[in-house]
Design an enzyme around this catalytic site. Structure first.
Site, PDB file in Angstrom:
ATOM      1  N   ASP A 126       2.556  -0.081   3.075  1.00 49.39           N
ATOM      2  CA  ASP A 126       2.075  -1.263   2.372  1.00 49.39           C
ATOM      3  C   ASP A 126       0.940  -0.904   1.423  1.00 49.39           C
ATOM      4  O   ASP A 126       0.436   0.222   1.419  1.00 49.39           O
ATOM      5  CB  ASP A 126       1.696  -2.381   3.352  1.00 49.39           C
ATOM      6  CG  ASP A 126       0.524  -2.005   4.258  1.00 49.39           C
ATOM      7  OD1 ASP A 126      -0.449  -1.419   3.763  1.00 49.39           O
ATOM      8  OD2 ASP A 126       0.589  -2.311   5.468  1.00 49.39           O
ATOM      9  N   LYS A 127       0.560  -1.865   0.609  1.00 49.16           N
ATOM     10  CA  LYS A 127      -0.415  -1.619  -0.460  1.00 49.16           C
ATOM     11  C   LYS A 127      -1.710  -1.002   0.056  1.00 49.16           C
ATOM     12  O   LYS A 127      -2.275  -0.108  -0.577  1.00 49.16           O
ATOM     13  CB  LYS A 127      -0.709  -2.933  -1.192  1.00 49.16           C
ATOM     14  CG  LYS A 127      -1.690  -2.790  -2.343  1.00 49.16           C
ATOM     15  CD  LYS A 127      -1.953  -4.131  -3.018  1.00 49.16           C
ATOM     16  CE  LYS A 127      -3.003  -3.988  -4.114  1.00 49.16           C
ATOM     17  NZ  LYS A 127      -3.318  -5.274  -4.764  1.00 49.16           N
TER      18      LYS A 127
END
Length: 259
Positions: A126-127
């Site tokens: 994820d980011k």
């Protein structure tokens, strides 16, 4: 525009790489051959730029057997790319996608200037997460690495906003139920302990969406940093943040064995 379709000094037609396949949608076949992403393939097909065995096909789901099909885009034959397998040290703040509808920076900016065929991430980070991410045009290997049945372990170093204690570690090892999903771990241990935060090593052999973050949140702990440090026996090592390199033949063979 899709990536330029390259041919090596020993070009491999689609039939050479995909013999015996059971057939897939035409857009997916373009992706599996390393020509472009599946979404790019869908657009190319709908625009009438793809010919299959000499005729234009506009249905991205048209059943296609790459082992025997003759595929052209804009009049040029599509040939299977030589397999590429890369290691990226993903920086925090990048999303693991090629095109982001929200306009956020993506991992593909780390590949700018490199002469590569279309490659896709093997799984996601994820980011806010960092560390080891594989990219490849070898969809078969990617699927085997991601298949839960293969149980390829992935190791993470995780900083949390709590001091280390035996009760929390036992709860991490026991796992939780969250939103109807079982979030378990293969193993967990403390790496470094402090008065306000701690680092744990957590190993997963399956990965659900935001698996570790959700597990820790369910136990009342916030994830401050999350770094993937290895996939199977392949370590991230000292690859600098944002850097990418091809895997060696030995490293690729290691992953093949584990998958």
């Amino acid at each position: 525009m899709p990536p330029r379709n390259r041919t090596s000094s020993r070009p491999q037609p689609a039939r050479a790489r995909q013999a015996g396949d059971g057939g897939h949608g035409l857009a997916r076949v373009l992706s599996k051959l390393g020509y472009c992403s599946r979404s790019q393939g869908e657009a190319l097909v709908r625009e009438g730029r793809v010919r299959l065995d000499g005729r234009v096909v506009r249905d991205p789901e048209h059943r296609t057997h790459a082992a025997t099909a003759r595929i052209e885009v804009d009049g040029r034959p599509v040939r299977a790319e030589a397999p590429v397998l890369l290691m990226l040290n993903k920086p925090r703040g990048l999303v693991t996608t090629r095109d982001d509808p929200e306009g956020r920076e993506t991992i593909y900016q780390c590949l700018d200037g490199l002469d590569l065929p279309h490659v896709s991430p093997v799984g996601r980070l994820d980011k806010a997460s960092e560390g080891l991410l594989l990219l490849t045009n070898d969809t078969g290997l990617a699927q085997r690495l991601l298949d839960p049945a293969s149980h390829v372990p992935k190791t993470y170093h995780v900083q949390i906003d709590r001091a280390a204690d035996d009760a929390l570690l036992a709860a991490i090892r026991a796992g939780v139920e969250d939103r109807g999903e079982r979030l378990g771990v293969r193993s967990a241990r403390w790496l470094r302990e402090g008065t306000r935060s701690a680092w744990a090593e957590i190993v997963l052999d399956e990965g659900r969406n935001r698996h570790i973050r959700r597990l820790l949140a369910a136990l009342g702990a916030q994830t401050l940093r999350l770094v993937r440090v290895s996939i199977g026996d392949l370590p991230l090592g000292d690859l600098p943040k944002g850097a990418v390199r091809p895997l060696t033949e030995a490293e690729r063979a290691l992953l093949e064995r584990q998958a």
